[in-house]
Design an enzyme around this catalytic site. Structure first.
Site, PDB file in Angstrom:
ATOM      1  N   ASP A 138      37.488  46.473  37.028  1.00 37.78           N
ATOM      2  CA  ASP A 138      38.475  45.786  36.196  1.00 37.78           C
ATOM      3  C   ASP A 138      38.164  44.301  36.003  1.00 37.78           C
ATOM      4  O   ASP A 138      37.435  43.699  36.781  1.00 37.78           O
ATOM      5  CB  ASP A 138      39.867  45.892  36.838  1.00 37.78           C
ATOM      6  CG  ASP A 138      40.427  47.301  36.748  1.00 37.78           C
ATOM      7  OD1 ASP A 138      39.656  48.220  36.420  1.00 37.78           O
ATOM      8  OD2 ASP A 138      41.623  47.466  37.029  1.00 37.78           O
ATOM      9  N   HIS A 194      36.623  45.259  41.160  1.00 31.57           N
ATOM     10  CA  HIS A 194      36.649  44.212  40.132  1.00 31.57           C
ATOM     11  C   HIS A 194      35.248  43.647  39.955  1.00 31.57           C
ATOM     12  O   HIS A 194      34.686  43.098  40.917  1.00 31.57           O
ATOM     13  CB  HIS A 194      37.643  43.107  40.518  1.00 31.57           C
ATOM     14  CG  HIS A 194      39.049  43.596  40.571  1.00 31.57           C
ATOM     15  ND1 HIS A 194      39.569  44.231  41.686  1.00 31.57           N
ATOM     16  CD2 HIS A 194      40.042  43.604  39.637  1.00 31.57           C
ATOM     17  CE1 HIS A 194      40.827  44.577  41.428  1.00 31.57           C
ATOM     18  NE2 HIS A 194      41.139  44.215  40.202  1.00 31.57           N
TER      19      HIS A 194
HETATM   20 ZN    ZN Z   1      43.189  43.642  36.474  1.00 32.92          ZN
END
Ligand code: ZN
Length: 484
Positions: free
Chosen positions: A310, A452
């Site tokens: 992400d 991430h």
């Molecule tokens: Zn996010």
């Protein structure tokens, strides 16, 4: 005692001449590469190192704004979630100014949220800092930084602050520069701004007379918060600065041709301005289709996991992740922020070509459950458009920031909503070893793992994670493949 003093001496001189030549050549190269060339928008690889910031190398080739990169910081903390994006450049002085500005907002937010939670008010806060970039033909960038802060109390606070920079020269443009420090020019500009505000029906209706008069007086300070666009200069006012709340945060735009006679020579428009008719830049409304994809979850027959990343893309860390995935012949899914996609389209193209799945993670990483339907649609649709523009394909899945989703959010997109079951908390620990330990502990067949790709620690820890999972007999699929 030296046996060949002459040849040795000559050798040293050759060395010195050689070094001087190399130094001269490399500084000439650096100089040539850093010459202002605002018209040029293609890839530019600048190999100069900036010793003041050894850890933040600038990947010029990846950003559509040469020399500029985005820093994104997000926290999924329950009480104090935040999403912060700010620009960084080649110029340390500018970098410090911007960093200090956003850091101060963050510190204030965390402090206020802390004192509110002590006084036993239980609601989560919100801090969102995002920015837009505009470029003038002189090469000046205007970074318009929008922030919204709500520490968990009743009222949120929004603010717009602009930083202007010429990245090659390092000059930060002020209104005094633009008007050549001419008081008469300032008075003229102030008149233009006042007229423009009064001519706007909406602003006029909600005008706070006293504030308006004060804030538009011809003082340098009153006109310091501006952005310089290609054809206009824009002034930003916060809520209640000149108008009552219903008018929001006004932006007053003055065409540059209207003030061409009062601005400094280097900013004046050319005599014959040929402006080709430009296609409307307004985003066309997207056919929503209305059809929600069915969530058919069939247990996969073989041992698979879906790796998801992400908040990217990010030049260094996302690239390393792509390399590592390739090494293990692994497919993954990237849930990207539109703001970053528009900055780094090349990486998105690379992802697509490598066979990874492209996902939508909104434009600004806001909590969609707190936004209006229109705002939600804009956040999602603009991001889908940016991903398509970069890669040639629309994203096929959607993940709401913070996993925050409700029916209003779902109604705004036909994309299937994809959450996760293994949260590595990589944003919190920023530790490659922790990543592996966490995955080892929680992974199971059919897991969707949340990571991430904006953190180098995640990129560095991924190899060990993939090695471990492969050893355990897992293969790596995209989230849509997982659902088949
Ligand atoms: Zn996010």
């Amino acid at each position: 005692m030296s046996t060949h003093p002459r040849s040795k001496k000559r050798g040293r001189w050759i060395d010195i001449t050689f070094i001087i030549t190399i130094l001269a050549l490399s500084s000439l190269t650096i100089f040539l590469l850093t010459l202002p060339n605002p018209a040029k928008k293609e890839k530019e690889v600048v190999s100069a190192n900036f010793p003041t910031e050894p850890k933040e190398q600038i990947n010029e080739s990846d950003s559509v704004y040469p020399g500029i990169r985005i820093i994104t910081e997000t926290s999924n903390d329950e009480k104090t979630p935040y999403a912060i994006q700010f620009p960084q450049s080649n110029v340390p002085e500018f970098n410090n100014l911007v960093k200090t500005y956003t850091n101060n907002l963050k510190t204030l937010y965390l402090k206020e949220a802390d004192s509110l939670s002590e006084s036993n008010i239980h609601s989560s806060g919100e801090l969102n800092i995002s920015f837009e970039v505009f470029q003038h033909t002189t090469g000046y960038y205007s970074f318009v930084i929008h922030s919204y802060m709500n520490s968990g109390g009743a009222n949120g606070l929004s603010e717009t602050k602009i930083f202007r920079l010429h990245n090659q020269s390092g000059h930060m443009l002020t209104i005094n520069d633009l008007l050549a420090n001419n008081e008469k020019a300032l008075v003229k500009l102030a008149t233009k701004v006042r007229e423009s505000i009064l001519a706007d029906e909406q602003l006029n209706t909600y005008l706070l007379q006293k504030e308006f008069t004060e804030k538009t007086m011809p003082t340098w300070d009153n006109y310091s918060n501006f952005s310089l666009k290609k054809d206009s200069i824009e002034f930003y006012y916060d809520d209640y600065e000149i108008t009552a709340g219903a008018a929001g945060s006004p932006i007053v735009s003055i065409p540059l041709e209207d003030i061409n006679d009062i601005i400094a020579d280097s900013f004046k428009l050319p005599e014959v301005a040929i402006q080709p008719p430009k296609a409307s830049s307004e985003k066309e409304e997207q056919p929503s289709g209305g059809k929600q994809q069915e969530d058919t979850v069939v247990t996969p027959s073989e041992k698979v996991v879906a790796l998801t990343f992400d908040d990217g893309p990010n030049p260094d860390s996302t690239k390393l992740i792509l390399d590592t995935l390739k090494k293990y012949n692994a497919k993954a899914t990237f849930f990207m922020l539109g703001s970053r996609v528009s900055f780094y389209p090349e990486i998105v193209k690379e992802m697509k070509e490598a066979g990874h799945e492209l996902g939508n993670h909104t434009w600004n990483h806001i909590d969609l459950t707190k936004a209006s339907a229109e705002k939600i649609a804009l956040e999602i649709n603009n991001t889908s458009d940016a991903i398509e523009q970069a890669s040639g394909s629309k994203p096929t899945v959607f993940r709401p920031p913070y996993g925050a989703v409700n029916n209003t959010v779902r109604a705004q997109t036909s994309l299937p909503v994809v959450l996760w079951d293994v949260d590595t908390l990589d944003w919190k620990y920023r530790d490659a070893n922790h990543l592996l330990e966490h995955v080892k502990k929680h992974v199971k067949e059919g897991s969707t793992i949340l990571m991430h790709d904006i953190h180098m620690s995640t990129a560095e820890g991924l190899d060990a994670v993939l090695a471990y999972l492969q050893e355990e007999g897992y293969s790596f699929v995209t989230v849509s493949e997982l659902k088949k």
